[in-house]
Scaffold this motif. Structure first.
Motif, short mmCIF file in Angstrom:
data_model
loop_
_atom_site.label_atom_id
_atom_site.label_comp_id
_atom_site.label_asym_id
_atom_site.label_seq_id
_atom_site.Cartn_x
_atom_site.Cartn_y
_atom_site.Cartn_z
N GLY A 63 0.79 -1.22 0.00
CA GLY A 63 0.00 0.00 0.00
C GLY A 63 0.82 1.26 0.00
O GLY A 63 0.29 2.37 -0.15
N VAL A 64 2.14 1.12 0.17
CA VAL A 64 3.04 2.27 0.19
C VAL A 64 4.20 2.00 -0.76
O VAL A 64 4.80 0.92 -0.72
N THR A 100 10.64 24.02 8.71
CA THR A 100 9.33 23.51 9.11
C THR A 100 8.80 22.66 7.95
O THR A 100 8.72 23.13 6.82
N ILE A 101 8.47 21.42 8.25
CA ILE A 101 8.13 20.46 7.20
C ILE A 101 6.65 20.08 7.29
O ILE A 101 6.16 19.72 8.36
N THR A 102 5.98 20.14 6.16
CA THR A 102 4.61 19.63 6.02
C THR A 102 4.64 18.48 5.03
O THR A 102 5.27 18.59 3.96
N ALA A 103 4.01 17.37 5.36
CA ALA A 103 3.97 16.20 4.47
C ALA A 103 2.52 15.84 4.22
O ALA A 103 1.74 15.68 5.17
N THR A 104 2.14 15.72 2.96
CA THR A 104 0.76 15.40 2.62
C THR A 104 0.68 14.12 1.81
O THR A 104 1.62 13.73 1.12
N ASP A 105 -0.46 13.47 1.90
CA ASP A 105 -0.75 12.32 1.04
C ASP A 105 -2.26 12.11 1.05
O ASP A 105 -2.92 12.37 2.06
N ARG A 106 -2.78 11.63 -0.07
CA ARG A 106 -4.22 11.36 -0.10
C ARG A 106 -4.57 10.03 0.54
O ARG A 106 -5.73 9.77 0.86
N SER A 107 -3.57 9.18 0.75
CA SER A 107 -3.80 7.84 1.30
C SER A 107 -3.65 7.84 2.82
O SER A 107 -2.56 8.08 3.34
N PRO A 108 -4.73 7.54 3.57
CA PRO A 108 -4.59 7.44 5.03
C PRO A 108 -3.57 6.37 5.43
O PRO A 108 -2.86 6.53 6.42
N ARG A 109 -3.51 5.29 4.66
CA ARG A 109 -2.58 4.21 4.96
C ARG A 109 -1.13 4.70 4.86
O ARG A 109 -0.29 4.39 5.70
N ALA A 110 -0.84 5.45 3.81
CA ALA A 110 0.50 5.98 3.63
C ALA A 110 0.85 6.97 4.73
O ALA A 110 1.96 6.95 5.28
N ALA A 115 0.29 5.13 -6.86
CA ALA A 115 1.56 5.82 -6.60
C ALA A 115 2.52 5.72 -7.78
O ALA A 115 3.62 6.28 -7.73
N LEU A 116 2.10 5.04 -8.84
CA LEU A 116 2.97 4.81 -9.99
C LEU A 116 2.43 5.39 -11.29
O LEU A 116 3.15 6.06 -12.03
N ILE A 117 1.14 5.15 -11.57
CA ILE A 117 0.58 5.45 -12.88
C ILE A 117 0.00 6.86 -12.92
O ILE A 117 -0.74 7.27 -12.03
N ALA A 118 0.36 7.59 -13.99
CA ALA A 118 -0.10 8.97 -14.15
C ALA A 118 -0.62 9.19 -15.56
O ALA A 118 0.01 9.87 -16.38
N GLY A 119 -1.73 8.57 -15.88
CA GLY A 119 -2.37 8.79 -17.17
C GLY A 119 -1.67 8.08 -18.31
O GLY A 119 -0.80 7.25 -18.12
N GLU A 120 -2.06 8.45 -19.51
CA GLU A 120 -1.57 7.76 -20.71
C GLU A 120 -0.12 8.07 -21.01
O GLU A 120 0.59 7.25 -21.60
N ASP A 121 0.36 9.25 -20.62
CA ASP A 121 1.74 9.63 -20.94
C ASP A 121 2.63 9.76 -19.71
O ASP A 121 3.81 10.11 -19.83
N GLY A 122 2.09 9.49 -18.52
CA GLY A 122 2.89 9.57 -17.30
C GLY A 122 3.07 10.98 -16.77
O GLY A 122 3.77 11.17 -15.77
N LEU A 123 2.43 11.96 -17.38
CA LEU A 123 2.65 13.35 -16.99
C LEU A 123 1.46 14.01 -16.28
O LEU A 123 1.53 15.18 -15.92
N THR A 124 0.39 13.26 -16.06
CA THR A 124 -0.83 13.85 -15.51
C THR A 124 -0.57 14.58 -14.19
O THR A 124 -0.95 15.75 -14.02
#
Length: 277
Positions: A87-88, A136-146, A206-215
């Motif tokens: 999951g991470v 001062t560091i802020t870390a974000t992620d959309r995944s609660p698990r991550a 966490a890997l795939i970003a659309g058809e060209d990888g640039l989304t």
């Protein structure tokens, strides 16, 4: 069965992996709860049945493509022992290039605000927190698990008080806050990339970003100016063949001093740009 005999068997099982001998020793050492040096000195010792079964199970799973870091539960990044799991995304050595580039934009001894977008295991945020104690560091992620994994790593490393963790997709968790530095290792693999087969055990989001990888790189480049202070930096990791495209994205978003940095293999891996003053 002795240690040396089981090592030979495990190496055979792992014959198609990247480093069969090294991985065999790592798995057997973990199954025996010993370090690798112990294996060299005790090659003739018998292996308890439970440990042998555990090593064989792990070897079969590794041979089937499961990441070694998931089996061992840990991965070193920037000399920090991080816990990882399904999951991470597993931190890669190439991402240390991103950390090095970010450190150049965070003067040592000066107060700077930094946001790590899509933090995953927390690898980048933790490395920056360790190297720049006044930032001062802020870390974000959309995944609660991550995020939970990242928080756990921060607690274990004594850095929990240095990092603010927020859930949200890219800039969604930041509100109107502006930072001196934004850093991200986003998804950048194209949907049909043949390399995805070897990465099937890691989270696709966490890997795939659309058809060209640039989304996601497009989202980061376009949205970053609204979340940077004047003169602030955006730094992103990208695929080895995406350097020119990512430079164009940053220049199109109004960044100056846009440049690429190469990883240890000599491939363009990181792009950075500065918001005009």
């Amino acid at each position: 069965m002795t240690v040396d005999e089981l090592l030979a068997e495990t190496r055979h099982t792992l014959a198609d992996t990247e480093a069969p001998a090294t991985e065999a020793r790592l798995l057997l050492a973990a199954a025996l709860d010993r370090d690798r040096a112990w294996l060299y000195a005790h090659g003739g010792d018998p292996v308890p049945d439970a440990a042998a079964q555990q090593a064989r199970t792990w070897a079969r799973r590794r041979a089937a493509g499961e990441p070694l870091a998931y089996l061992l539960g840990t991965r070193e990044f920037w000399s920090l022992p991080l816990t990882v799991g399904p999951g991470v995304l597993v931190p890669r050595p190439d991402t240390e290039t991103l950390v090095e580039a970010a450190l150049e934009c965070i003067p040592e001894g000066e107060v700077r605000s930094v946001a790590d977008l899509g933090t995953g295991s927390g690898a980048i945020a933790l490395a920056l927190a360790r190297e720049r104690p006044r930032a001062t560091i802020t870390a974000t992620d959309r995944s609660p698990r991550a995020l939970e994994r990242a928080r756990d790593n921060a607690r274990r490393l004594g850095l929990a008080q240095r990092i603010r963790f927020l859930q949200g997709d890219w800039f969604g968790a930041l509100g109107k806050t502006r930072f001196h530095v934004l850093v991200s290792n986003p998804p950048y693999v194209a949907r049909g990339d043949p390399h995805l087969a070897a990465l099937r055990h890691e989270p696709a989001e966490a890997l795939i970003a659309g058809e060209d990888g640039l989304t996601d790189l497009r989202i980061l480049a376009a949205g970053a100016p609204a979340h940077l202070l004047p003169g602030g930096w955006l730094l992103v990791e990208h695929g080895a063949d995406q350097g020119a495209a990512v430079r164009a994205l940053l220049e199109g978003a109004g960044f100056t001093a846009v440049s690429s940095l190469r990883d240890l293999g000599g491939r363009e891996r990181v792009c950075r740009g500065r918001l005009p003053l």
